[in-house]
Scaffold this motif. Structure first.
Motif, PDB file in Angstrom:
ATOM      1  N   GLU A   1      -2.198  10.512   4.708  1.00  0.00           N
ATOM      2  CA  GLU A   1      -0.514  10.837   4.842  1.00  0.00           C
ATOM      3  C   GLU A   1       0.075  11.460   3.798  1.00  0.00           C
ATOM      4  N   VAL A   2      -0.451  11.229   2.514  1.00  0.00           N
ATOM      5  CA  VAL A   2       0.125  11.887   1.240  1.00  0.00           C
ATOM      6  C   VAL A   2      -0.753  12.985   0.698  1.00  0.00           C
TER       7      VAL A   2
ATOM      8  N   PRO B   1      -6.756   1.500   6.701  1.00  0.00           N
ATOM      9  CA  PRO B   1      -5.519   1.585   6.280  1.00  0.00           C
ATOM     10  C   PRO B   1      -5.511   2.392   4.922  1.00  0.00           C
ATOM     11  N   ILE B   2      -6.616   2.199   4.073  1.00  0.00           N
ATOM     12  CA  ILE B   2      -6.353   2.725   2.702  1.00  0.00           C
ATOM     13  C   ILE B   2      -6.557   4.309   2.984  1.00  0.00           C
TER      14      ILE B   2
ATOM     15  N   ILE C   1       0.105   3.713  -2.947  1.00  0.00           N
ATOM     16  CA  ILE C   1      -0.262   5.521  -2.541  1.00  0.00           C
ATOM     17  C   ILE C   1       1.197   5.695  -2.035  1.00  0.00           C
ATOM     18  N   ASN C   2       1.661   6.799  -2.873  1.00  0.00           N
ATOM     19  CA  ASN C   2       2.671   7.607  -2.564  1.00  0.00           C
ATOM     20  C   ASN C   2       2.563   9.268  -2.625  1.00  0.00           C
ATOM     21  N   GLU C   3       3.721   9.929  -2.642  1.00  0.00           N
ATOM     22  CA  GLU C   3       3.662  11.361  -2.674  1.00  0.00           C
ATOM     23  C   GLU C   3       3.187  11.810  -4.039  1.00  0.00           C
TER      24      GLU C   3
ATOM     25  N   LEU D   1       0.891  -1.154   0.113  1.00  0.00           N
ATOM     26  CA  LEU D   1       0.020   0.163   0.015  1.00  0.00           C
ATOM     27  C   LEU D   1       0.860   1.308  -0.092  1.00  0.00           C
ATOM     28  N   HIS D   2       2.019   1.186   0.871  1.00  0.00           N
ATOM     29  CA  HIS D   2       2.748   2.590   0.610  1.00  0.00           C
ATOM     30  C   HIS D   2       3.450   2.992  -0.541  1.00  0.00           C
ATOM     31  N   GLU D   3       3.587   1.789  -1.384  1.00  0.00           N
ATOM     32  CA  GLU D   3       4.377   1.858  -2.677  1.00  0.00           C
ATOM     33  C   GLU D   3       3.322   2.360  -3.543  1.00  0.00           C
TER      34      GLU D   3
ATOM     35  N   LYS E   1      -6.154   6.230   5.702  1.00  0.00           N
ATOM     36  CA  LYS E   1      -5.070   6.466   6.343  1.00  0.00           C
ATOM     37  C   LYS E   1      -3.791   6.912   5.608  1.00  0.00           C
ATOM     38  N   ARG E   2      -3.509   6.065   4.728  1.00  0.00           N
ATOM     39  CA  ARG E   2      -2.237   6.099   3.781  1.00  0.00           C
ATOM     40  C   ARG E   2      -2.724   7.352   2.946  1.00  0.00           C
TER      41      ARG E   2
END
Length: 410
Positions: A195-196, A188-189, A164-166, A160-162, A191-192
């Motif tokens: 974050e970006v 969690p989706i 959904i990124n900056e 998920l962190h890759e 939240k991520r």
């Protein structure tokens, strides 16, 4: 009134749906096609007919029928605000969820630059995929996918962190699968995405009749659903967070309002259909308790779902016991809507549905149901897609047993 699971007033519920009086080949019709569109509650039908009988009118007139139309729209938006926990001024209506999503995606795309990214999922109905893909193509955006685990039938969030990124600007996720019923854990989706700094858009069309919706609690920015999936008319509903809505620039006619939510509601709306939205939402509230309509809606949904899930358990167990039947479902401990997708070995799904209608007066549907990416991943399109049976509060144990017996007879 609040009811217990054992005391669910099924006969009183069925009396509220005129379509249940229909017969086919001499038998009462059993409607299991709710995921494609529910039957309409009598109060919504009466509100639609009543509006047309009293005389309709367009907005901003200096006469009663125009004022009444504006009041009906305001009341409908108030009901939607209670249903979704959003502001009244954040609610817009349209032809359907797909049309609204295309308009929103095109408007948001004006804010993005080439090389920005959007995220969609392999689980979703294409109405929450293709509008974003089309916008991305037009604007030169890159697309990333949240994959589905084809064994567990849940989204694979391992990377998920890759995904959904900056660079991510939009994350579009369905709250529940209209094909296999999986209720998606969006926490969690979301939240991520936050974050970006990405916008989170949720397709709640399938979830709305079954899952309590709370824009604030769930952290959703754009929430879309359709009244015809929860006992109302064919009206699309969008709830867009005010901070996003105010800067949105939808395609519209020059003289049309430039303020929200009206700027998204292009052309003359389906006023008679809008009249049926509040009664459809009040149907949920009629099962609940509480001082506010919002409280009664949540309480009513809990009561309805307890009944529907009991029927779904009966149907799943009955189908699972039949040799040659394969169910497509998440694990028992995963939350699901009362929507069951299955195949029968050696039987064409469309032919099965015809037999169900012609020999048993049972209405179910076959195909990929626009969840075509999921169908491709599961390799079921080659064999005609799924057979899908969905339960609503007007279904009965007798109808469930009829369906199980009819499948067993094949």
């Amino acid at each position: 009134m609040k009811t217990t699971e054992a005391a669910f007033p099924i006969e009183a519920v069925r009396e509220q749906f005129p379509a249940l009086q229909r017969t086919y080949h001499g038998k009462n019709v059993a409607y299991f096609d709710g995921p494609g569109g529910s039957q309409v509650v009598k109060t919504a039908i009466q509100a639609i007919a009543g509006y047309m009988e009293r005389g309709g009118a367009n907005l901003h007139g200096s006469f009663p029928t125009s004022w009444e139309t504006e009041e009906i729209i305001a009341n409908a938006k108030g009901a939607v605000a209670d249903f979704l926990n959003v502001g009244v001024n954040e609610v817009a209506f349209g032809a359907n969820m797909t049309t609204l999503t295309i308009a929103i995606a095109n408007a948001l795309g004006k804010q993005f630059n080439e090389g920005d990214e959007i995220v969609v999922t392999e689980m979703d109905h294409r109405a929450n995929v293709d509008p974003w893909l089309l916008m991305a193509k037009d604007r030169g955006l890159n697309v990333r996918w949240i994959k589905v685990d084809t064994d567990s039938l849940v989204l694979d969030l391992s990377d998920l962190h890759e995904v959904i990124n900056e660079k991510t600007k939009i994350v579009a996720v369905g709250l529940a699968s209209n094909a296999v019923g999986t209720i998606v854990d969006i926490e969690p989706i979301v939240k991520r995405a936050k974050e970006v700094g990405a916008i989170f858009a949720a397709d709640a069309v399938h979830a709305a009749p079954h899952v309590p919706l709370d824009r604030e609690k769930q952290g959703i920015d754009i929430l879309l659903c359709s009244a015809y999936k929860f006992f109302g008319p064919h009206i699309g509903i969008a709830a867009i967070r005010e901070s996003i809505f105010k800067d949105l620039e939808p395609y519209k006619l020059v003289p049309a309002p430039s303020y929200y939510p009206d700027k998204l509601e292009t052309g003359t709306q389906n006023h008679e259909g809008i009249a049926g939205i509040e009664p459809a939402i009040d149907f949920f509230a009629s099962f609940g308790e509480g001082k506010t309509r919002r409280e009664r809606i949540l309480s009513g949904l809990e009561t309805i779902e307890a009944y529907e899930n009991r029927l779904a358990k009966r149907l799943r167990e009955g189908l699972r016991a039949i040799e040659g039947v394969t169910l497509f479902e998440a694990a028992a401990d995963m939350p699901k809507t009362p929507t069951i997708a299955f195949q029968i070995e050696g039987q064409d799904p469309a032919e099965v549905c015809k037999i169900m209608a012609e020999e048993h007066s049972i209405f179910i549907a076959a195909g990929h149901f626009y969840a075509s990416t999921l169908a491709d991943r599961l390799d079921i399109n080659k064999t005609g897609g799924w057979i899908r049976a969905g339960l609503a509060p007007y279904n009965t144990e007798e109808e469930v047993d009829r369906l199980i017996a009819a499948v067993a007879a094949l």
